[in-house]
Design a protein around this motif. Sequence first.
Motif, PDB file in Angstrom:
ATOM      1  N   SER A 120       0.691  -1.337   0.041  1.00  0.00           N
ATOM      2  CA  SER A 120       0.004   0.118   0.065  1.00  0.00           C
ATOM      3  C   SER A 120       0.824   1.173  -0.014  1.00  0.00           C
ATOM      4  CB  SER A 120      -1.064  -0.070   1.174  1.00  0.00           C
ATOM      5  OG  SER A 120      -1.921  -1.061   1.050  1.00  0.00           O
ATOM      6  N   ALA A 165       3.728   1.809  -1.390  1.00  0.00           N
ATOM      7  CA  ALA A 165       4.203   1.782  -2.767  1.00  0.00           C
ATOM      8  C   ALA A 165       3.178   2.372  -3.583  1.00  0.00           C
ATOM      9  CB  ALA A 165       4.654   0.365  -3.352  1.00  0.00           C
ATOM     10  N   PHE A 166       2.021   1.818  -3.506  1.00  0.00           N
ATOM     11  CA  PHE A 166       0.535   2.267  -4.326  1.00  0.00           C
ATOM     12  C   PHE A 166       0.522   3.654  -3.893  1.00  0.00           C
ATOM     13  CE2 PHE A 166      -3.835   3.454  -4.435  1.00  0.00           C
ATOM     14  CZ  PHE A 166      -4.023   3.290  -5.674  1.00  0.00           C
ATOM     15  N   TYR A 167       0.250   4.043  -2.754  1.00  0.00           N
ATOM     16  CA  TYR A 167       0.028   5.333  -2.305  1.00  0.00           C
ATOM     17  C   TYR A 167       1.120   6.431  -2.689  1.00  0.00           C
ATOM     18  CZ  TYR A 167      -4.531   4.400  -0.222  1.00  0.00           C
ATOM     19  OH  TYR A 167      -5.815   3.906  -0.206  1.00  0.00           O
ATOM     20  N   GLU A 168       2.333   6.221  -2.572  1.00  0.00           N
ATOM     21  CA  GLU A 168       3.415   6.769  -2.963  1.00  0.00           C
ATOM     22  C   GLU A 168       3.115   7.459  -4.228  1.00  0.00           C
ATOM     23  OE1 GLU A 168       7.552   6.704  -0.603  1.00  0.00           O
ATOM     24  OE2 GLU A 168       6.720   4.830  -1.299  1.00  0.00           O
ATOM     25  N   SER A 169       2.968   6.547  -5.127  1.00  0.00           N
ATOM     26  CA  SER A 169       2.917   6.699  -6.569  1.00  0.00           C
ATOM     27  C   SER A 169       1.594   7.298  -6.983  1.00  0.00           C
ATOM     28  CB  SER A 169       2.981   5.710  -7.401  1.00  0.00           C
ATOM     29  OG  SER A 169       3.953   4.964  -7.311  1.00  0.00           O
ATOM     30  N   ALA A 170       0.506   7.012  -6.329  1.00  0.00           N
ATOM     31  CA  ALA A 170      -0.761   7.646  -6.559  1.00  0.00           C
ATOM     32  C   ALA A 170      -1.103   9.055  -6.178  1.00  0.00           C
ATOM     33  CB  ALA A 170      -1.989   6.536  -6.176  1.00  0.00           C
ATOM     34  N   ASP A 182      -8.045   1.290  -4.622  1.00  0.00           N
ATOM     35  CA  ASP A 182      -6.731   0.590  -4.347  1.00  0.00           C
ATOM     36  C   ASP A 182      -6.523  -0.639  -4.161  1.00  0.00           C
ATOM     37  OD1 ASP A 182      -7.581  -0.163  -1.731  1.00  0.00           O
ATOM     38  OD2 ASP A 182      -6.358   1.343  -0.544  1.00  0.00           O
ATOM     39  N   ALA A 221      -1.647   8.371 -12.445  1.00  0.00           N
ATOM     40  CA  ALA A 221      -0.664   7.829 -11.435  1.00  0.00           C
ATOM     41  C   ALA A 221      -1.160   6.676 -11.058  1.00  0.00           C
ATOM     42  CB  ALA A 221       0.115   9.075 -10.485  1.00  0.00           C
ATOM     43  N   ALA A 222      -2.194   6.725 -10.166  1.00  0.00           N
ATOM     44  CA  ALA A 222      -2.892   5.906  -9.443  1.00  0.00           C
ATOM     45  C   ALA A 222      -3.387   4.560 -10.382  1.00  0.00           C
ATOM     46  CB  ALA A 222      -4.277   6.097  -8.806  1.00  0.00           C
ATOM     47  N   ALA A 258       0.060   2.746 -10.907  1.00  0.00           N
ATOM     48  CA  ALA A 258       0.413   2.053  -9.677  1.00  0.00           C
ATOM     49  C   ALA A 258      -0.367   0.968  -9.288  1.00  0.00           C
ATOM     50  CB  ALA A 258       0.439   2.919  -8.603  1.00  0.00           C
ATOM     51  N   GLY A 259      -1.389   0.438 -10.242  1.00  0.00           N
ATOM     52  CA  GLY A 259      -1.958  -0.781  -9.827  1.00  0.00           C
ATOM     53  C   GLY A 259      -3.411  -0.532  -9.615  1.00  0.00           C
TER      54      GLY A 259
END
Length: 121
Positions: free
Chosen positions: A15, A17-22, A106, A77-78, A81-82
């Motif tokens: 999470s 990694a996801f939130y940093e990118s998104a 997410d 971006a989100a 990020a997947g």
Amino acid sequence: MIDHISLNVSDAKASRAFYESALAPLGYRVLMEFEGMYGLGAQTGPDLWLVPAESPTPVHLALTAESTQQVDDFHRAALAAGGADNGAPGERPHYHPGYYGAFVLDPDGHNLEAVFHGTGE
């Protein structure tokens, strides 16, 4: 006024990694790490905490954007990020005039939104 919120996630590292990118287009970054939890924020302190939990219950979390371009950038971006698309960027006049938002699910199914409350750009 809300100071911070904790979001339960099944895999804190994934999470993060996801939130940093998104959330990078909104100025968010990891500001603190504490006992397996990650605190993200766009200002001086974290206002969004990712907290490990066995069975997170999905919630809707809307974050303020400063422009329609930030909303568009967040959505792009989100997805990269997947995240899963849950509403492409666009105006939603049924909410109110000038409401421009985008929605992404997410990895735990949380409905993450970026919203700009302008009068249009």
